[in-house]
Write a protein that holds these residues in place. Structure first.
Motif, PDB file in Angstrom:
ATOM      1  N   PHE A 127      42.721  42.508  66.757  1.00 15.75           N
ATOM      2  CA  PHE A 127      43.431  43.832  66.610  1.00 15.75           C
ATOM      3  C   PHE A 127      42.452  44.954  66.200  1.00 15.75           C
ATOM      4  O   PHE A 127      41.909  44.706  65.072  1.00 15.75           O
ATOM      5  CB  PHE A 127      44.727  43.813  65.628  1.00 15.75           C
ATOM      6  CG  PHE A 127      45.324  44.943  65.516  1.00 15.75           C
ATOM      7  CD1 PHE A 127      46.316  45.416  66.399  1.00 15.75           C
ATOM      8  CD2 PHE A 127      44.954  45.761  64.386  1.00 15.75           C
ATOM      9  CE1 PHE A 127      47.100  46.715  66.207  1.00 15.75           C
ATOM     10  CE2 PHE A 127      45.814  47.091  64.200  1.00 15.75           C
ATOM     11  CZ  PHE A 127      46.741  47.493  65.059  1.00 15.75           C
ATOM     12  N   LEU A 128      42.305  46.057  66.912  1.00 17.95           N
ATOM     13  CA  LEU A 128      41.476  47.184  66.401  1.00 17.95           C
ATOM     14  C   LEU A 128      42.306  48.404  66.108  1.00 17.95           C
ATOM     15  O   LEU A 128      43.118  49.149  67.088  1.00 17.95           O
ATOM     16  CB  LEU A 128      40.400  47.533  67.394  1.00 17.95           C
ATOM     17  CG  LEU A 128      39.587  46.119  68.021  1.00 17.95           C
ATOM     18  CD1 LEU A 128      38.821  46.546  69.379  1.00 17.95           C
ATOM     19  CD2 LEU A 128      38.580  45.919  67.053  1.00 17.95           C
ATOM     20  N   GLY A 129      42.231  48.697  65.044  1.00 23.29           N
ATOM     21  CA  GLY A 129      42.985  50.002  64.348  1.00 23.29           C
ATOM     22  C   GLY A 129      42.518  51.173  64.768  1.00 23.29           C
ATOM     23  O   GLY A 129      41.243  51.372  65.352  1.00 23.29           O
ATOM     24  N   GLY A 130      43.119  52.430  64.450  1.00 20.10           N
ATOM     25  CA  GLY A 130      42.479  53.781  64.730  1.00 20.10           C
ATOM     26  C   GLY A 130      41.790  54.291  63.615  1.00 20.10           C
ATOM     27  O   GLY A 130      41.328  53.469  62.555  1.00 20.10           O
ATOM     28  N   LEU A 131      41.557  55.616  63.537  1.00 12.07           N
ATOM     29  CA  LEU A 131      40.782  56.548  62.269  1.00 12.07           C
ATOM     30  C   LEU A 131      41.504  56.174  61.012  1.00 12.07           C
ATOM     31  O   LEU A 131      42.911  56.293  61.034  1.00 12.07           O
ATOM     32  CB  LEU A 131      40.632  57.846  62.810  1.00 12.07           C
ATOM     33  CG  LEU A 131      40.191  58.100  64.085  1.00 12.07           C
ATOM     34  CD1 LEU A 131      39.919  59.686  64.274  1.00 12.07           C
ATOM     35  CD2 LEU A 131      38.758  57.390  64.341  1.00 12.07           C
ATOM     36  N   THR A 132      40.909  55.851  60.211  1.00  8.30           N
ATOM     37  CA  THR A 132      41.298  55.742  58.552  1.00  8.30           C
ATOM     38  C   THR A 132      41.972  54.297  58.604  1.00  8.30           C
ATOM     39  O   THR A 132      42.447  53.926  57.450  1.00  8.30           O
ATOM     40  CB  THR A 132      42.343  56.826  58.274  1.00  8.30           C
ATOM     41  OG1 THR A 132      43.756  56.524  58.850  1.00  8.30           O
ATOM     42  CG2 THR A 132      41.824  58.139  58.562  1.00  8.30           C
ATOM     43  N   ASP A 133      42.306  53.452  59.800  1.00  5.16           N
ATOM     44  CA  ASP A 133      42.882  51.925  59.385  1.00  5.16           C
ATOM     45  C   ASP A 133      42.157  51.095  58.833  1.00  5.16           C
ATOM     46  O   ASP A 133      40.572  50.960  59.173  1.00  5.16           O
ATOM     47  CB  ASP A 133      43.497  51.688  60.840  1.00  5.16           C
ATOM     48  CG  ASP A 133      44.766  52.599  61.053  1.00  5.16           C
ATOM     49  OD1 ASP A 133      45.289  53.265  60.383  1.00  5.16           O
ATOM     50  OD2 ASP A 133      44.897  52.656  62.464  1.00  5.16           O
ATOM     51  N   GLY A 134      42.740  49.944  58.475  1.00  2.00           N
ATOM     52  CA  GLY A 134      41.883  48.760  57.883  1.00  2.00           C
ATOM     53  C   GLY A 134      42.882  47.724  58.216  1.00  2.00           C
ATOM     54  O   GLY A 134      43.567  47.448  59.169  1.00  2.00           O
ATOM     55  N   LEU A 135      43.155  46.731  57.335  1.00  2.00           N
ATOM     56  CA  LEU A 135      43.910  45.651  57.485  1.00  2.00           C
ATOM     57  C   LEU A 135      45.451  46.172  57.513  1.00  2.00           C
ATOM     58  O   LEU A 135      45.809  47.085  56.735  1.00  2.00           O
ATOM     59  CB  LEU A 135      43.764  44.727  56.199  1.00  2.00           C
ATOM     60  CG  LEU A 135      42.670  43.924  56.125  1.00  2.00           C
ATOM     61  CD1 LEU A 135      42.260  43.148  54.798  1.00  2.00           C
ATOM     62  CD2 LEU A 135      42.603  42.903  57.333  1.00  2.00           C
ATOM     63  N   LEU A 136      46.062  45.416  58.037  1.00  2.00           N
ATOM     64  CA  LEU A 136      47.585  45.903  58.321  1.00  2.00           C
ATOM     65  C   LEU A 136      47.972  47.367  58.581  1.00  2.00           C
ATOM     66  O   LEU A 136      48.565  48.058  58.025  1.00  2.00           O
ATOM     67  CB  LEU A 136      48.403  45.339  57.014  1.00  2.00           C
ATOM     68  CG  LEU A 136      48.163  43.794  56.807  1.00  2.00           C
ATOM     69  CD1 LEU A 136      48.897  43.664  55.163  1.00  2.00           C
ATOM     70  CD2 LEU A 136      49.192  42.944  57.674  1.00  2.00           C
ATOM     71  N   ALA A 137      47.365  47.677  59.654  1.00  2.00           N
ATOM     72  CA  ALA A 137      46.995  49.152  60.044  1.00  2.00           C
ATOM     73  C   ALA A 137      48.437  49.441  60.514  1.00  2.00           C
ATOM     74  O   ALA A 137      48.795  50.880  60.037  1.00  2.00           O
ATOM     75  CB  ALA A 137      46.202  49.224  61.139  1.00  2.00           C
ATOM     76  N   THR A 138      49.270  48.741  61.143  1.00  2.00           N
ATOM     77  CA  THR A 138      50.606  49.401  61.330  1.00  2.00           C
ATOM     78  C   THR A 138      51.671  48.254  60.890  1.00  2.00           C
ATOM     79  O   THR A 138      51.450  47.466  60.531  1.00  2.00           O
ATOM     80  CB  THR A 138      50.763  49.462  62.908  1.00  2.00           C
ATOM     81  OG1 THR A 138      50.613  48.046  63.719  1.00  2.00           O
ATOM     82  CG2 THR A 138      49.522  50.416  63.644  1.00  2.00           C
ATOM     83  N   LEU A 165      42.312  41.795  73.454  1.00  3.05           N
ATOM     84  CA  LEU A 165      41.954  42.832  72.535  1.00  3.05           C
ATOM     85  C   LEU A 165      43.060  43.733  72.623  1.00  3.05           C
ATOM     86  O   LEU A 165      43.638  44.037  73.598  1.00  3.05           O
ATOM     87  CB  LEU A 165      40.492  43.579  73.206  1.00  3.05           C
ATOM     88  CG  LEU A 165      39.455  42.863  73.234  1.00  3.05           C
ATOM     89  CD1 LEU A 165      38.054  43.824  73.866  1.00  3.05           C
ATOM     90  CD2 LEU A 165      38.961  42.413  71.914  1.00  3.05           C
ATOM     91  N   MET A 166      43.467  44.038  71.384  1.00  2.00           N
ATOM     92  CA  MET A 166      44.686  45.000  71.455  1.00  2.00           C
ATOM     93  C   MET A 166      44.139  46.151  70.286  1.00  2.00           C
ATOM     94  O   MET A 166      43.607  45.804  69.144  1.00  2.00           O
ATOM     95  CB  MET A 166      45.985  44.203  70.619  1.00  2.00           C
ATOM     96  CG  MET A 166      46.824  45.458  70.385  1.00  2.00           C
ATOM     97  SD  MET A 166      48.290  44.697  69.776  1.00  2.00           S
ATOM     98  CE  MET A 166      49.501  46.063  69.774  1.00  2.00           C
ATOM     99  N   GLY A 167      44.223  47.441  70.735  1.00  2.00           N
ATOM    100  CA  GLY A 167      43.945  48.736  70.111  1.00  2.00           C
ATOM    101  C   GLY A 167      45.087  49.489  69.716  1.00  2.00           C
ATOM    102  O   GLY A 167      45.892  49.559  70.473  1.00  2.00           O
ATOM    103  N   HIS A 168      45.214  50.111  68.522  1.00  2.00           N
ATOM    104  CA  HIS A 168      46.196  51.019  68.339  1.00  2.00           C
ATOM    105  C   HIS A 168      45.308  52.504  68.224  1.00  2.00           C
ATOM    106  O   HIS A 168      44.128  52.552  67.610  1.00  2.00           O
ATOM    107  CB  HIS A 168      46.640  50.845  66.836  1.00  2.00           C
ATOM    108  CG  HIS A 168      47.329  51.909  66.280  1.00  2.00           C
ATOM    109  ND1 HIS A 168      48.242  52.514  66.714  1.00  2.00           N
ATOM    110  CD2 HIS A 168      47.055  52.435  65.007  1.00  2.00           C
ATOM    111  CE1 HIS A 168      48.670  53.680  65.890  1.00  2.00           C
ATOM    112  NE2 HIS A 168      47.921  53.728  64.866  1.00  2.00           N
TER     113      HIS A 168
END
Length: 303
Positions: free
Chosen positions: A48-59, A118-121
């Motif tokens: 799981f790849l988060g967006g800008l400012t994201d880290g763990l448990l992004a959503t 691969l999963m991106g947000h």
């Protein structure tokens, strides 16, 4: 050369174990250490790849998704890249691609992975598109891609009145050889950002400009066409607050899927950008895709 050292931290039974993986880059004068967290102990992984400012448990859907994947005998891996949290302003898609490559290398060679998805947000979708375009050796292990909220950073930032002037400044700085120097604070209220990354995010056909509604079909195909080599799912929120009101969302997601060679389209009605108001819809869509498109049994990632 990148070395990985895994350290296990059991939580409850074997099935729900969470493991921290350290990513060490020893070639740097001051070695950098990045980490990834894996839920479960299985041979197939969703990264799981988060967006800008994201880290763990992004959503909000990340934790229930990890739990649902355990039932499917898949692990969810959440890497903290150098661009995570406030690092994105001084990083790049190329740097993210190098770190994703090394993470998959570790999963294949040290964990005997049978394949990854691969999963991106949000901007994490750009990471996936860029990584798969590069055709790195470990991309052979990728069995599918899920893009949740693939929206245009450029079109959103174009709605901000300060963007045109700041983009002009970034272009001047780059021409003067100052591309890695920081922009004024108003360029990004969340993180320090250098001129190169600002241009990448804000310029027409900048490196990050992949999902804009004003790109022609040919331009979208040029940027996204290589995704047809992989099973791909596009999850689009029909009330995404980061998509300008003038954009026809149904038309845009259709054009994106066509540019990717016929990617699977999932429209989440009333969903916001992070799907915090449609968590179960997000989890069901992802798990259903993983069940259908993931490797069945042992699958040689290098084949």
């Amino acid at each position: 050369m990148v070395e990985f050292n895994g350290h296990g931290y059991p939580e409850g039974n074997h099935k729900s174990k969470t493991r921290r993986i350290e990513l060490v880059f020893p070639q740097s004068s001051v070695p950098k250490i990045y980490v990834a967290f894996r839920s479960g102990d299985f041979k197939k992984q969703v990264i799981f790849l988060g967006g800008l400012t994201d880290g763990l448990l992004a959503t909000d859907y990340v934790k229930p998704l990890a739990d649902a994947l355990l039932d499917e005998k898949w692990s969810l891996v959440q890497p903290l890249l150098s661009s995570s949290y406030t690092g994105y302003g001084q990083s790049s898609l190329m740097q993210d691609t190098a770190e994703i490559e090394q993470l998959i290398y570790f999963l294949i060679n040290e964990e005997a992975s049978q394949g990854v998805m691969l999963m991106g947000h949000s901007t994490g979708c750009q990471n996936i598109v860029h990584y798969l375009r590069r055709g790195s050796s470990c991309s052979k292990a990728v069995r599918g891609a899920i893009l949740q909220a693939p929206v245009s950073d450029r079109e959103y930032r174009a709605t901000l009145p300060e963007t045109p002037g700041l983009l002009d400044l970034a272009e001047i700085m780059i021409k003067e050889g100052k591309g890695e120097e920081l922009m004024p604070r108003e360029a990004d209220p969340c993180a320090p950002i250098n001129a190169l990354r600002y241009r990448s995010l804000c310029a027409f056909l900048g490196e990050d400009d992949m999902f804009s509604s004003d790109l022609t079909d040919a331009q979208l195909k040029n940027r996204l066409g290589h995704m047809e080599r992989f099973p791909c799912q596009v999850i689009f929120s029909m009330r995404d607050e980061y998509v300008p009101d003038y954009v026809d969302k149904k038309a845009l997601v259709q054009r994106l899927c066509v540019a990717m060679g016929g990617a699977e389209k999932v429209e989440i009605q009333w969903g916001n950008h992070s799907l915090s108001n449609r968590v179960q819809d997000a989890v069901r869509a992802v798990v259903d895709f993983v069940r259908r498109e993931g490797p069945k049994g042992w699958d040689d990632p290098w084949k």
